[in-house]
Enzyme design. Structure first.
Site, mmCIF file in Angstrom:
data_model
loop_
_atom_site.group_PDB
_atom_site.id
_atom_site.type_symbol
_atom_site.label_atom_id
_atom_site.label_comp_id
_atom_site.label_asym_id
_atom_site.label_seq_id
_atom_site.Cartn_x
_atom_site.Cartn_y
_atom_site.Cartn_z
ATOM 1 N N HIS A 24 0.841 -1.205 0.000
ATOM 2 C CA HIS A 24 0.000 0.000 0.000
ATOM 3 C C HIS A 24 0.874 1.252 0.000
ATOM 4 C CE1 HIS A 24 -3.686 2.288 1.324
ATOM 5 N NE2 HIS A 24 -2.743 3.118 1.716
ATOM 6 N N GLU A 25 1.870 1.286 0.891
ATOM 7 C CA GLU A 25 2.735 2.467 0.982
ATOM 8 C C GLU A 25 3.648 2.605 -0.232
ATOM 9 O OE1 GLU A 25 2.494 4.866 3.062
ATOM 10 O OE2 GLU A 25 0.931 3.887 4.232
ATOM 11 N N HIS A 28 1.934 4.269 -3.157
ATOM 12 C CA HIS A 28 1.897 5.733 -3.085
ATOM 13 C C HIS A 28 3.186 6.329 -3.660
ATOM 14 C CE1 HIS A 28 -1.803 5.973 -0.903
ATOM 15 N NE2 HIS A 28 -1.333 5.466 0.226
#
Length: 218
Positions: A24-25, A28
């Site tokens: 998820h990170e 980004h």
């Protein structure tokens, strides 16, 4: 299907939780890099090495507590990937795209874990020592990723959904809306511990899970 003991349950959840939060990170940072901001890359955060993203409390302790508690709600976080919005080619639009990358990655991972669970079911009778762990881990991966996707799409800064909404609102309104951010985590925690957050999100989580299970014939 056999009931897992505590150690087996933690083992089944560990890898999906680490991947769900880490990817998820990284998503980004990867999208930010594509849109002109190399900050995450320069700080060594565009890596799937979980040690670069683990927050001891948010990535380990909090999810573990929720696994041990009754119910199916999981909550946690990793160290946020840094994004320098001034480097983005179209900051307002691009920040929304960077934010959307996280939940999108969780959806893709939920599908991937669904495939793992499907293969586990196919192998369970002939190779149970391989098939059963794949079923348990795949099921955990589906649940954690859908929960993280739905949670992060809440239109509440600093969650991803809040940043997406800010990118869609007209400039002055987006600025006023973004001023909620310092209080966003407090609001989220109040919703969580009063049970309102679970009541709001769980029907959506169940709906998405049922759709995925139906598509994969699980």
């Amino acid at each position: 299907m056999l009931q897992l003991n505590l150690v087996q349950e933690i083992a089944a959840w560990a890898l999906p939780v680490l991947f769900a939060i880490t990817v998820h990170e990284v998503s980004h940072g990867w999208v930010a890099r594509r849109l002109g901001d190399p900050t995450a890359e320069m700080m060594g955060r565009l890596t799937l090495n979980p040690l670069k993203h683990i927050d001891p409390i948010g990535t380990v302790l909090v999810p573990l507590i929720f696994v041990l508690l009754p119910g199916n709600f999981i909550f946690g976080w990793a160290k946020p990937v840094p994004v320098t919005w001034q480097n983005l080619r179209n900051p307002k639009r691009d920040m929304a795209l960077v934010a959307l990358a996280g939940p999108s990655s969780n959806l893709l991972m939920a599908i991937g874990w669904g495939v793992v669970a499907k293969l586990g079911y196919l192998l369970a009778d002939q190779v149970p020592f391989l098939g059963l762990p794949m079923i348990y881990m795949g099921s955990a991966g589906i649940l954690i990723n859908i929960i993280l996707m739905v949670l992060n799409l809440l239109p509440l800064p600093p969650l991803d959904g809040g940043r997406v909404l800010a990118g869609l609102l007209p400039g002055p309104l987006a600025y006023k809306y973004s001023r909620i951010e310092p209080y966003g985590i407090v609001i989220l925690l109040v919703l969580l511990f009063t049970g309102l957050l679970g009541g709001l999100l769980w029907p959506v989580v169940q709906g998405v899970m049922q759709l995925l299970y139906s598509v994969l014939a699980l």
